[in-house]
Write a protein that holds these residues in place. Structure first.
Motif, PDB file in Angstrom:
ATOM      1  N   GLN A  11      63.542   2.108  -8.216  1.00 58.45           N
ATOM      2  CA  GLN A  11      64.888   2.517  -7.801  1.00 58.45           C
ATOM      3  C   GLN A  11      65.754   1.360  -7.311  1.00 58.45           C
ATOM      4  N   CYS A  12      65.624   0.203  -7.926  1.00 60.17           N
ATOM      5  CA  CYS A  12      66.560  -0.893  -7.660  1.00 60.17           C
ATOM      6  C   CYS A  12      67.769  -0.630  -8.551  1.00 60.17           C
ATOM      7  N   ALA A  32      60.650   1.933 -12.519  1.00 55.67           N
ATOM      8  CA  ALA A  32      61.098   3.316 -12.702  1.00 55.67           C
ATOM      9  C   ALA A  32      62.396   3.583 -11.947  1.00 55.67           C
ATOM     10  N   SER A  33      63.264   4.319 -12.613  1.00 51.49           N
ATOM     11  CA  SER A  33      64.542   4.756 -12.041  1.00 51.49           C
ATOM     12  C   SER A  33      65.478   3.607 -11.689  1.00 51.49           C
ATOM     13  N   CYS A  34      65.356   2.486 -12.350  1.00 50.86           N
ATOM     14  CA  CYS A  34      66.339   1.399 -12.215  1.00 50.86           C
ATOM     15  C   CYS A  34      67.471   1.733 -13.173  1.00 50.86           C
ATOM     16  N   ALA A  53      56.281   3.016 -16.051  1.00 47.39           N
ATOM     17  CA  ALA A  53      56.759   1.672 -15.718  1.00 47.39           C
ATOM     18  C   ALA A  53      58.278   1.538 -15.817  1.00 47.39           C
ATOM     19  N   PHE A  54      58.874   2.137 -16.848  1.00 42.26           N
ATOM     20  CA  PHE A  54      60.326   2.075 -17.039  1.00 42.26           C
ATOM     21  C   PHE A  54      60.936   3.470 -17.154  1.00 42.26           C
TER      22      PHE A  54
END
Length: 186
Positions: A11-12, A32-34, A53-54
């Motif tokens: 979450q960056c 995840a959740s970037c 991972a993504f």
């Protein structure tokens, strides 16, 4: 950098690109959740991409997997809605369930022959997926693997394929023809 921890960049939201030259593995949920992440590039060392991972990197459009990748984990690229192209290296041998679930912009894939099983819902909901090449060596297409891939018009299944799972091509509404090879179980 050789080691990256689980959820290292989870979450960056402002992260736009990532290059990992020395890493051999991307651990579970590392990115995840970037939601702003657009591009990812690996050096020659990457061997595995972990679970989720993504996942949910909704703006990811470019990814370079290198030429040594062996494993893509479950839901690794789930709902990467803008990912249009991905090139799997010949070394890829394992892919997790839901790996590319609902990658709505994904247009084409070529599954290498070292991948023996295309697992459960691996490409389910990839609405733009029109070109699918499955190499000789693939033995099983799992349940719902290409379910709701509305743009697939045709497919040639390799002679090595022995099992085609339930709903594997269900709701592929544009499918006009397919060649089944020596399939033993549907």
């Amino acid at each position: 950098l050789q080691t990256l921890g689980r959820r290292a960049f989870f979450q960056c939201f402002s992260l736009v690109s990532a290059y990992m030259g020395g890493c051999e593995a991307v651990p579970d949920a590392a990115f995840a959740s970037c939601s702003s992440l657009q591009s990812v590039s690996f050096g020659r060392n990457i061997i595995s991409i972990g679970t989720e991972a993504f996942a949910e990197c909704t703006n990811l459009t470019q990814i370079s997997l290198g030429n040594r990748l062996e494993t893509i984990g479950e839901s690794a690229f789930r709902r990467c809605a803008k990912l249009a192209k991905i090139a799997f290296p010949a070394t890829l041998s394992k892919m997790g369930s839901f790996a590319f679930y609902e990658c709505a912009s994904l247009e084409e894939i070529s599954i290498p022959g070292l991948v023996k099983i295309i697992p459960l819902a691996a490409f389910r909901g990839c609405m733009s997926l029109a070109s699918v090449t499955i190499a000789e060596g693939v033995q099983t297409i799992g349940n719902d693997a290409f379910h709701d891939c509305a743009s697939i018009q045709s497919i040639v299944l390799p002679a090595s394929l022995t099992t085609l799972g339930e709903g594997a091509f269900e709701y592929c509404i544009s499918m006009e023809w397919m060649v089944l090879g020596r399939l033993k179980s549907v």
